[in-house]
Design an enzyme around this catalytic site. Sequence first.
Site, PDB file in Angstrom:
ATOM      1  N   LYS A 100       0.814  -1.219   0.000  1.00  0.00           N
ATOM      2  CA  LYS A 100       0.000   0.000   0.000  1.00  0.00           C
ATOM      3  C   LYS A 100       0.850   1.273   0.000  1.00  0.00           C
ATOM      4  CE  LYS A 100       0.144  -1.573   4.505  1.00  0.00           C
ATOM      5  NZ  LYS A 100       0.174  -2.975   4.944  1.00  0.00           N
ATOM      6  N   ILE A 131     -10.278  -8.883   1.508  1.00  0.00           N
ATOM      7  CA  ILE A 131     -11.531  -8.273   1.069  1.00  0.00           C
ATOM      8  C   ILE A 131     -11.393  -7.792  -0.372  1.00  0.00           C
ATOM      9  CG2 ILE A 131     -13.195  -6.431   1.478  1.00  0.00           C
ATOM     10  CD1 ILE A 131     -12.183  -6.293   4.347  1.00  0.00           C
ATOM     11  N   GLY A 182       1.436 -10.648  17.710  1.00  0.00           N
ATOM     12  CA  GLY A 182       1.942 -10.474  16.356  1.00  0.00           C
ATOM     13  C   GLY A 182       1.070  -9.610  15.472  1.00  0.00           C
ATOM     14  N   LYS A 200      -4.168   3.553   2.539  1.00  0.00           N
ATOM     15  CA  LYS A 200      -5.249   2.775   1.931  1.00  0.00           C
ATOM     16  C   LYS A 200      -6.388   3.663   1.448  1.00  0.00           C
ATOM     17  CE  LYS A 200      -4.034  -1.260   4.707  1.00  0.00           C
ATOM     18  NZ  LYS A 200      -4.363  -2.086   5.893  1.00  0.00           N
ATOM     19  N   GLY A 298      -2.754 -10.464   7.170  1.00  0.00           N
ATOM     20  CA  GLY A 298      -2.365 -11.833   7.499  1.00  0.00           C
ATOM     21  C   GLY A 298      -1.766 -12.544   6.304  1.00  0.00           C
TER      22      GLY A 298
END
Length: 405
Positions: A100, A131, A182, A200, A298
């Site tokens: 990004k 997404i 994490g 973003k 993730g």
Amino acid sequence: MSKIAVLGYGVVGSGVVELFYKNKESILKKAGKDADIKYILDIRDFSDSPYSEKFTKDINDIVNDDEVTIVAECMGGATFAYDFVKACLLKGKNVSTSNKELVAKKGAELLAIAKEKNCNFFFEASVGGAIPIIRPLHKCLAANQITQIAGILNGTTNFILGKMINDSMDFSDALKMAQELGYAEKDPTADVEGHDACRKICILSSLITGKHIYPENVYTKGITEISLRDVKLAEKFGAAIKLIASVRKLDNGKIIPMVMPMLVQYESLISRVDDVFNAVMVCGDGIDRAMFYGRGAGKLPTASAVLGDVIEQLKTEGSGTDMAQTWVDCDNSEIVADYKENACRMYFRVTGGKDLMPAGSEIVENGDELVFVTEKMTFAESEKLEAAFTAAGAEVKAKLAVLDM
């Protein structure tokens, strides 16, 4: 056979390789052609990896290999990644990225190179992880005039605020837990100060305007000053505090992109997005509104989005650029309005100065501190009100905007 190169073998890059080979048969069936990963670029040693023969430390091996037609950039940052991606595009190689920062800072330039070289620069994974939001905006929702986008675009801050809301943890303890799990980096600045969400919303703003919106032109405020006291008071107002990235299109065609903690009332689905999940609400003149929800980061969720772009590139390889997914450079002063023009209801927590509370305000608490929510006002008007409280000897303990959508 199409050859693919993966730049970076960290969390996302290793996820791309893992998911590609795990689902290779179905991926290639969907792509309609045969393909394999030929190179993995990383300066570290992975001699024990089952893919050890694919590793290289020299970007030139990839740039100068005409067999490589698709590159998945998973390095992060905007220094080496920019140089490498630019070099690949100049050679006519299709690039997909999860980066990004790179897209927010250099998107206009890289898209222009891709157009010139008749290849694609895709970045579905740069916003919202798993997404799908980039492709829906420029394809599925292309018939709409998009009037507003708002949502939770950073899972780390959403986790922290969730712990404050649900477990009554203060900010520092919630941040420490996020780091231990994490979810937050050792240096969490990019997340907690709102920089990640800013990049973003720049990308989404650029898509809906066709003009490159730069991070330095986005009003950005993080969550470091959010107190447990305000989290609890927000509940009395029927709201949750969330870090919201948004862009609103004004009647004059300009936009106001912003990132800041906001009160989100329980009537909104966004208020119920918890843990490390992301959600994006899109408003348009044809759809009214549509919401996209899922894991925002993730290893495998982000790898899924990167490979989605790779599959699209395999399908369309040799057929030219995707003209819908593009924007051009511009002087942001021509299209970005002053954030002070934005209008919404405002939450105030003050000591003293009760007589200065605007008419029509909703009182949340009236004890040692006066807590109220105003009717809609501009940010400029809210700053004048804050100055008036200060001039009268009152102390403004907190001021937050309310999300109205």
